[in-house]
Design an enzyme around this catalytic site. Structure first.
Site, mmCIF file in Angstrom:
data_model
loop_
_atom_site.group_PDB
_atom_site.id
_atom_site.type_symbol
_atom_site.label_atom_id
_atom_site.label_comp_id
_atom_site.label_asym_id
_atom_site.label_seq_id
_atom_site.Cartn_x
_atom_site.Cartn_y
_atom_site.Cartn_z
ATOM 1 N N PHE A 155 -1.387 -0.685 5.430
ATOM 2 C CA PHE A 155 -1.515 -2.132 5.572
ATOM 3 C C PHE A 155 -2.491 -2.473 6.692
ATOM 4 O O PHE A 155 -2.451 -1.857 7.769
ATOM 5 C CB PHE A 155 -0.167 -2.766 5.947
ATOM 6 C CG PHE A 155 0.888 -2.696 4.889
ATOM 7 C CD1 PHE A 155 1.034 -3.706 3.949
ATOM 8 C CD2 PHE A 155 1.760 -1.613 4.835
ATOM 9 C CE1 PHE A 155 2.023 -3.644 2.979
ATOM 10 C CE2 PHE A 155 2.749 -1.545 3.865
ATOM 11 C CZ PHE A 155 2.884 -2.562 2.942
ATOM 12 N N ASP A 156 -3.338 -3.435 6.437
ATOM 13 C CA ASP A 156 -4.051 -4.098 7.530
ATOM 14 C C ASP A 156 -3.012 -4.950 8.269
ATOM 15 O O ASP A 156 -2.031 -5.379 7.661
ATOM 16 C CB ASP A 156 -5.164 -4.974 6.949
ATOM 17 C CG ASP A 156 -5.911 -5.751 8.011
ATOM 18 O OD1 ASP A 156 -6.088 -5.218 9.112
ATOM 19 O OD2 ASP A 156 -6.303 -6.898 7.728
ATOM 20 N N LYS A 157 -3.192 -5.186 9.555
ATOM 21 C CA LYS A 157 -2.171 -5.943 10.295
ATOM 22 C C LYS A 157 -2.394 -7.447 10.202
ATOM 23 O O LYS A 157 -1.566 -8.182 9.642
ATOM 24 C CB LYS A 157 -2.151 -5.533 11.778
ATOM 25 C CG LYS A 157 -1.122 -6.347 12.602
ATOM 26 C CD LYS A 157 -1.190 -6.023 14.071
ATOM 27 C CE LYS A 157 -2.314 -6.747 14.777
ATOM 28 N NZ LYS A 157 -2.072 -8.205 14.967
ATOM 29 N N VAL B 17 -3.435 -2.437 1.516
ATOM 30 C CA VAL B 17 -3.240 -3.874 1.368
ATOM 31 C C VAL B 17 -3.942 -4.595 2.510
ATOM 32 O O VAL B 17 -3.706 -4.298 3.684
ATOM 33 C CB VAL B 17 -1.738 -4.232 1.380
ATOM 34 C CG1 VAL B 17 -1.545 -5.720 1.111
ATOM 35 C CG2 VAL B 17 -0.977 -3.405 0.350
#
Length: 655
Positions: A344-346, A546
């Site tokens: 995941f991107d934050k 994501v």
């Protein structure tokens, strides 16, 4: 030009869109009439034969057209096998069995096309979302024009409870808008006007509370919208265009079955041809050998196999589109169903994407409300994003407005700001700012700061009259649904969930702990994220990433399946991502992964059913242990079963 033959378009042309289905039913009717005449009446044989011939016509016309298109190209597929079997049955006088074969095959064909069309319609219904005309405000008057004639910067009026005609920004009015047709969100979203339209940022970067999409439905208040995208470039148009491209993309299983059919069909034809001459080495008649060969031909035809994967893939893609998710082809659908690791991107993915005030702690003579007022007055004069976030949150929390006591605000790069407040100096920033300004930071303050920093907060000190009077912390908070979404992902079999962020490792660790991530990797530059994805692929073979489809594009491109959130309004996200969640809701991720797994499961079931029937029937028919009628029933029955099994995906929902 005289030699050019007219193309025969029988499908959906003679008696409506269900012509093929009607023909299949008529085939069955005349088969039944012929059977009754033959078995239950004393009428002449030619009458039952005539009924069977009519049945042959209705059952064979569409199959013959399909086969005739491919034979000149040297392609011999299932349609050719069925025609050959029916002709062979007629040759040996088994007209009833041949008509039964054509009836069940044409019925399966019709149901197959009906299923595929139903899935396509579920997707292409998107194309009917946009209204055909728009009410444009020009020179003080309203004019109803086709949406194709809209221009950038036109102002359109959206009446209550009507569809919105174009993507744009609201310049007048407030309303709730039903975005379900585009994003899948079931609850209408509150929208309001943007005060200024000068120097507008890119459409994607305008606050979503100010923008509307073509095809969504306005609520109970009229709106005026400044058009920012032409009809052909609107989100819904891009969506329809990409869906049409999706249909042509084969899944891995489809490619394998196509290769299988390519060599399987010629082998079947060769075996059937050889079986016709068994009478030369065995004591039986030519008709017996031919009958067995035709029965084998029916049993060995991979009709169910041919439709097993595309029907499931298209049904899965259609179901996703109904929920505001665009899956770009069978490959993405199947790959996503095999994923056990997600990166995941934050920012904006697991978090809200904007800083929020988390703490205001008085540390001196000022009380909490006085400290809040001081900070509001000073920070309201700064254009820094953190300053704006702090100001807005303090105003809301303490019901404050600026008293305009601050002046001469100066930004100190990388450290904070200083200003005058009621004729005394104020400093708001990090320890380095305090040290440079010769303000002592008490040893009792440092542990408080360290604890907050450890938990992922950005911490600022407030000094007034050369003394520390307070502490402020802000943080990009996790989405409210992030923890429950990750828990659900874990429940459905996702083993590893890793966050990749450019923020400090402490920030990553803190958020990971709060929402239940497996791991967090911080301090990453874009190229570091690419390296991290490579390591994960090396370990787990297939991974999904994501993000928002724009940032971290190299890392997302490298992943097995890239998933873009909030893709509505973003051409880049729609173009680059394998899966696009049209809404900005991470909670849609378990649904799409669950759907992909269900699709993969149904594809496997369909292949097992279709191949199982072939493996069972072929040896039995070669040995002459069954007749053509039983072979037809099993063969065509399996085709109908796999089609109906695939259609179950159109009703898929998370348990």
């Amino acid at each position: 030009m005289a030699n050019k033959k007219p193309t025969l378009h029988l499908n959906h042309q003679i008696i409506g869109k269900k012509t093929e289905l009607y023909f299949a039913i008529l085939c069955g009717v005349f088969l039944f009439i012929g059977f009754l005449i033959e078995k239950l009446t004393g009428l002449a044989d030619w009458m039952s034969l005539l009924s069977y011939i009519i049945s042959y016509f209705f059952g064979g016309v569409f199959i013959s057209v399909e086969a005739s298109k491919k034979i000149p190209k040297g392609e011999f597929d299932i349609d050719f096998l069925m025609i050959a079997a029916a002709v062979g049955a007629a040759y040996i006088g088994s007209w009833a069995e041949g008509a039964l074969l054509l009836f069940l095959f044409s019925l399966g064909h019709a149901l197959e096309h009906h299923a595929m069309n139903k899935a396509k319609k579920s997707i292409k219904a998107l194309g009917n979302l946009s209204p055909k005309t728009a009410l444009v405000k020009r020179n003080g008057t309203l004019e109803d024009i086709p949406i194709e004639d809209l221009k950038i910067n036109d102002v359109i009026v959206i009446k209550t409870n009507t569809k919105i005609a174009a993507d744009g920004v609201i310049i007048s009015g407030s309303s709730s808008v039903n975005q379900a047709p585009i994003t899948g969100e079931s609850i209408p979203i509150d929208k309001t006007f943007r005060e200024s339209t000068h120097n507008l940022p890119d459409f994607k970067h305008i606050d979503k509370k100010h923008i509307v999409f073509a095809g969504t439905i306005n609520g109970d208040s009229s709106l005026e919208v400044l058009v920012l995208k032409l009809s052909k470039d609107s989100t819904v148009s891009r969506l329809v265009q990409m869906v049409s491209e999706v249909e042509a993309q084969k899944s891995p299983t489809q490619r394998i079955t196509k290769k299988f059919e390519k060599w399987y069909v010629p082998i079947v034809i060769l075996v059937v041809f050889l079986l016709c001459f068994v009478f030369l080495i065995r004591d039986e008649s030519f008709d017996t050998s031919l009958y067995r060969a035709i029965t084998v031909l029916v049993a060995a035809s991979p009709c169910a196999l041919a439709i097993s994967t595309p029907s499931a893939v298209l049904s899965g893609i259609a179901r996703a589109a109904q929920n505001g998710v665009l899956i770009k082809g069978g490959k993405a659908l199947e790959d996503l169903g095999e994923i056990t690791t997600i990166a995941f991107d934050k920012t904006g993915t697991l978090t809200e994407g904007k800083p929020k005030l988390t703490n205001l702690i008085p540390l001196g003579d000022l009380g909490e409300s006085d400290l809040a007022q001081l900070v509001v007055d000073v920070e309201s004069l700064s254009n820094h994003p953190l300053a704006k976030a702090i100001t807005n949150d303090l105003k809301l929390k303490y019901n404050l407005e600026s008293q305009h006591k601050a002046s001469n605000v100066n930004a100190v790069q990388g450290k904070g700001i200083n200003a005058f407040y009621a004729d005394d100096r104020v400093f708001i920033g990090n320890i380095k700012l305090m040290e440079d300004s010769r303000i002592k930071v008490d040893d009792t303050i440092r542990p408080k700061m360290d604890q907050l920093l450890k938990n992922g907060h950005t911490v600022m000190l407030v000094a007034y009259k050369t003394k520390i009077v307070g502490l402020i912390s802000v943080m990009d908070l996790p989405r409210k649904t992030a923890a429950s979404t990750l828990k659900r992902l874990k429940e459905i079999g996702i083993k590893y969930m890793i966050m990749l962020t450019g923020d400090h490792q402490n920030v990553g660790d803190a958020i990971a702990k709060q929402i239940g991530l497996t791991e967090a990797k911080g301090n990453l530059l874009p190229e570091d994220k690419v390296s991290a994805i490579k390591q994960l692929i090396k370990r787990d073979k297939k991974i999904a990433m994501v993000g928002d489809g724009v940032n971290d594009a190299p890392a997302m491109a490298l992943s097995t399946v890239s998933v873009a959130m909030g893709a509505a309004g973003s051409d880049v996200a729609l173009e680059t991502a394998d899966v696009a969640l049209m809404s900005d809701k991470i909670e849609n991720l378990p649904f799409v992964i669950g759907l992909s797994r269900a699709s993969k499961r149904i594809i496997k079931q369909n292949i097992f059913i279709s191949l199982g029937v072939v493996v069972l029937l072929v040896p039995v028919t070669i040995l002459g242990l069954t007749n053509i009628g039983v072979a037809v029933a099993f063969h065509e029955g399996s085709t109908i079963v796999v089609v109906l099994n695939a259609l179950r995906l159109l009703r898929y929902s998370m348990k």
